[in-house]
Design a protein around this motif. Structure first.
Motif, PDB file in Angstrom:
ATOM      1  N   ALA A  83      65.763  60.211  -2.696  1.00 39.78           N
ATOM      2  CA  ALA A  83      64.337  60.484  -2.496  1.00 39.78           C
ATOM      3  C   ALA A  83      63.831  61.511  -3.502  1.00 39.78           C
ATOM      4  CB  ALA A  83      64.100  60.966  -1.070  1.00 39.78           C
ATOM      5  N   LEU A  84      64.641  62.548  -3.749  1.00 44.38           N
ATOM      6  CA  LEU A  84      64.242  63.541  -4.749  1.00 44.38           C
ATOM      7  C   LEU A  84      64.108  62.906  -6.126  1.00 44.38           C
ATOM      8  CD1 LEU A  84      66.245  66.808  -3.953  1.00 44.38           C
ATOM      9  CD2 LEU A  84      63.777  66.478  -3.876  1.00 44.38           C
ATOM     10  N   ALA A  85      65.048  62.007  -6.456  1.00 45.11           N
ATOM     11  CA  ALA A  85      64.995  61.348  -7.761  1.00 45.11           C
ATOM     12  C   ALA A  85      63.732  60.497  -7.883  1.00 45.11           C
ATOM     13  CB  ALA A  85      66.235  60.484  -7.968  1.00 45.11           C
ATOM     14  N   GLU A  86      63.311  59.827  -6.805  1.00 46.73           N
ATOM     15  CA  GLU A  86      62.092  59.021  -6.846  1.00 46.73           C
ATOM     16  C   GLU A  86      60.853  59.898  -7.066  1.00 46.73           C
ATOM     17  OE1 GLU A  86      61.968  56.817  -3.260  1.00 46.73           O
ATOM     18  OE2 GLU A  86      63.701  55.540  -3.740  1.00 46.73           O
ATOM     19  N   ILE A  87      60.788  61.015  -6.354  1.00 45.87           N
ATOM     20  CA  ILE A  87      59.632  61.908  -6.515  1.00 45.87           C
ATOM     21  C   ILE A  87      59.598  62.489  -7.922  1.00 45.87           C
ATOM     22  CG2 ILE A  87      58.583  64.053  -5.708  1.00 45.87           C
ATOM     23  CD1 ILE A  87      59.661  63.443  -2.940  1.00 45.87           C
ATOM     24  N   MET A  88      60.763  62.934  -8.411  1.00 45.25           N
ATOM     25  CA  MET A  88      60.794  63.536  -9.740  1.00 45.25           C
ATOM     26  C   MET A  88      60.475  62.514 -10.818  1.00 45.25           C
ATOM     27  SD  MET A  88      61.112  66.240 -11.507  1.00 45.25           S
ATOM     28  CE  MET A  88      61.787  67.413 -10.336  1.00 45.25           C
ATOM     29  N   GLU A  89      60.936  61.293 -10.649  1.00 40.89           N
ATOM     30  CA  GLU A  89      60.628  60.252 -11.629  1.00 40.89           C
ATOM     31  C   GLU A  89      59.127  59.971 -11.669  1.00 40.89           C
ATOM     32  OE1 GLU A  89      62.171  55.771 -12.900  1.00 40.89           O
ATOM     33  OE2 GLU A  89      62.774  56.670 -10.985  1.00 40.89           O
TER      34      GLU A  89
END
Length: 583
Positions: A248-254
């Motif tokens: 989820a963090l990777a999706e937000i950061m992307e």
């Protein structure tokens, strides 16, 4: 037997069991081996790093029946009693609840008695910084010169709160936060011995949450085991801690790096709906930005490898950003975290922060950044102001000598502009009614109106002072030198006072008060004292002030002499009631 927490089961019993404190254990083991151990030690460091455990190991090492030895045997009766907390010669004191001078006096009275079972009496004072000032003073002498059979071991998380007199009497050992690699290895060995299957990502999440404290890591592992049984995965750790998953963090950061505010807000809304707190999301984004920054700036660090190597998408994210952009994002997130402590609507603040992160311009890093202390900007500004002042001083020094009467006439008629009018700083002032207005004004002036203006001048100054004291400070430098039915001519000695008075707001206030005093609209005209003297010396100015007949001229001269009388002028300015004349 009742269940025991993991951090109690896995409490170190030997110096070699202490994780990440080799600098402490090596020194203590060498001192014990040579018999050169001290009478007082101070163990300082953050929570869960092994201070109290090291103190108990030290107590066993000096009292071991096979010692003193670098390592306790943990087999003799003395070692087993110390491990169980049953040996009377090893006294643990909680300074948080025994912080008064009476408790320390009682300790001081008991240290003189010889040990009953062991070789040394060891006093372990935990959280010693909680003692009062009086208690520290009562401990000083005993701590410096205790009996030969007594050893003091003080433990604290805040050594800066201890008096220097206490610090100077102890050998100090600073316990470090346990490194990520050492903590992961220790957690892995515990899981293997317990028969627990744990993912590397789960152990990394536990170690990150523990923040360098082994006790915190074991307590969290114990809690996760109670939640998930013998299978520990990242999802279980995140569910227990309330953190955001790496995916989820990777999706937000992307989405943020692609400046897709809609996608980032959708992911954020989904996580908040599932129960995640806004403060926790900001904290996780800060950790992710920090990890990506380290991955770009120093990819060879072991900590980076332990935290990110098992997650390929984070490596991909680092390739889409730059060090400068990630630094800017960290500053923005940290600022939001500080504001969120006092925000009544943390979700709104989180949404604003994400939108701001998504609008990061591509050339953000190329913008000129301020220097560390702003010295260059301050120096440039000061240099500019100095140049301006030097230019103004040079222009003032170039003012001509007083002109002859013929030149003064040309100046009055406007055919030959004066040096004051040629100055760039005065052109705007003259358009508002400066020196060029004086000749036309003097044609309408009279001595009677001047006398009336002088009589009202003290009252004018008083009213101006009541309404705006700063205008009074500038106007007091001026003096009325001529007056007409529609205005007053005021001469100033200082150019700055005149320029400030001529400002629109200040001038409007003075003209308003003049109108109130004279009962009709009045105009304020200003002139420099030096220019006024030139006008008086010129023939044209003299003609405007003299009457055609000799009799009138004589009477005017007498009137001027009368006006020059200091007593008469004082009466005119202040009134007869306020003047007392004495010989």
């Amino acid at each position: 037997m009742s269940y025991r927490a993991l951090y109690r089961v896995w409490r170190p019993q030997r110096f070699e069991d202490l994780v990440g404190q080799e600098h402490v254990t090596k020194t203590l083991k060498n001192a014990l081996d040579e018999g050169h151990f001290s009478h007082a030690y101070l163990f300082s460091g953050s929570r869960g790093t092994g201070k109290t455990s090291a103190a108990k190991i030290m107590a066993k090492a000096v009292n071991c029946l096979r010692g003193p030895a670098p390592e306790p045997c943990n087999e003799c009766e003395t070692c087993r009693k110390i491990t169980d907390g049953a040996l009377m010669d090893v006294v643990e004191i909680d300074a948080a609840s025994n912080r008064g001078v009476d408790e320390i006096r009682d300790l001081r009275d008991k240290v003189k008695y010889a040990p009953s079972e062991g070789r040394y009496k060891v006093y372990i004072v935990d959280e010693v910084h909680m003692l009062t000032t009086e208690a520290f003073n009562a401990l000083l002498k005993t701590l410096e010169e205790p009996p030969a059979h007594v050893i003091f071991i003080l433990a604290t998380t805040e050594p800066h709160k201890l008096p220097s007199t206490i610090l100077s009497r102890c050998q100090r050992f600073a316990f470090r936060r346990i490194a990520m690699g050492a903590m992961l290895a220790h957690l892995r060995s515990i899981c293997d011995s317990q028969g627990v299957k744990a993912d590397d990502a789960a152990l990394a999440a536990i170690a990150q949450k523990a923040d360098g404290g082994m006790r915190d890591a074991l307590s969290l592992l114990d809690q996760v085991l109670a939640f998930s049984g013998d299978q520990v995965d990242e999802g279980s750790v995140l569910a227990v801690t309330g953190s955001v998953s790496r995916q989820a963090l990777a999706e937000i950061m992307e989405s943020i790096l692609r400046q897709d505010a809609s996608g980032a807000l959708d992911s954020m809304d989904r996580l908040l709906t599932e129960g995640l707190e806004a403060e926790r999301m900001v904290q996780d984004l800060i950790h992710l930005s920090r990890d990506l920054l380290l991955l770009l700036a120093a990819p060879e660090l072991d900590e980076v490898a332990n935290r990110i190597s098992s997650y390929d998408s984070w490596t991909h994210l680092s390739e889409e950003s730059t060090v400068d952009n990630l630094g800017w994002m960290l500053d923005t997130l940290i600022e939001a975290q500080q504001k969120m402590k006092w925000a009544s609507q943390p979700r709104i603040l989180l949404e604003m922060t994400i939108v701001r992160l998504c609008k990061l311009p591509e050339n953000e890093a190329s913008k000129p950044q301020p220097t560390g202390n702003g010295e260059n900007e301050a120096i440039a500004l000061l240099q500019k102001r100095v140049d301006q002042l030097e230019k103004r001083l040079a222009e003032r020094n170039q003012e001509p000598v007083p002109p002859s009467p013929r030149i003064a006439k040309e100046v009055d008629s406007g055919a030959f502009p004066s040096a004051e009018s040629r100055s760039p700083g005065k052109r705007k002032e003259q358009r508002g009614g400066g020196a060029s207005r004086v000749p036309a004004f003097l044609k309408q002036s009279s001595a009677e109106h001047l006398k009336q203006a002088k009589q009202h001048w003290p009252e004018l100054l008083a009213k101006v002072k009541e309404r705006k004291i700063t205008v009074h400070a500038w106007l007091i430098d001026g003096e009325p030198v001529a007056a007409s039915p529609d205005g007053v001519l005021v001469a100033f000695k200082n150019a700055i006072h005149r320029e400030t008075t001529e400002k629109e707001a200040n001038k409007s206030l003075i003209q308003q008060i003049l109108g109130e005093l004279f009962g009709s609209p009045q105009e304020l005209v200003t002139v420099m004292r030096a220019e006024w003297e030139q006008y008086r010396a010129s023939e044209e100015v003299s003609a405007t002030r003299e009457q055609p007949s000799a009799s009138v001229s004589a009477s005017s001269s007498a009137k001027e002499q009368e006006d020059e009388d200091p007593v008469r002028r004082a009466v005119d300015l202040f009134g007869k009631d306020l003047i007392e004349i004495t010989d």
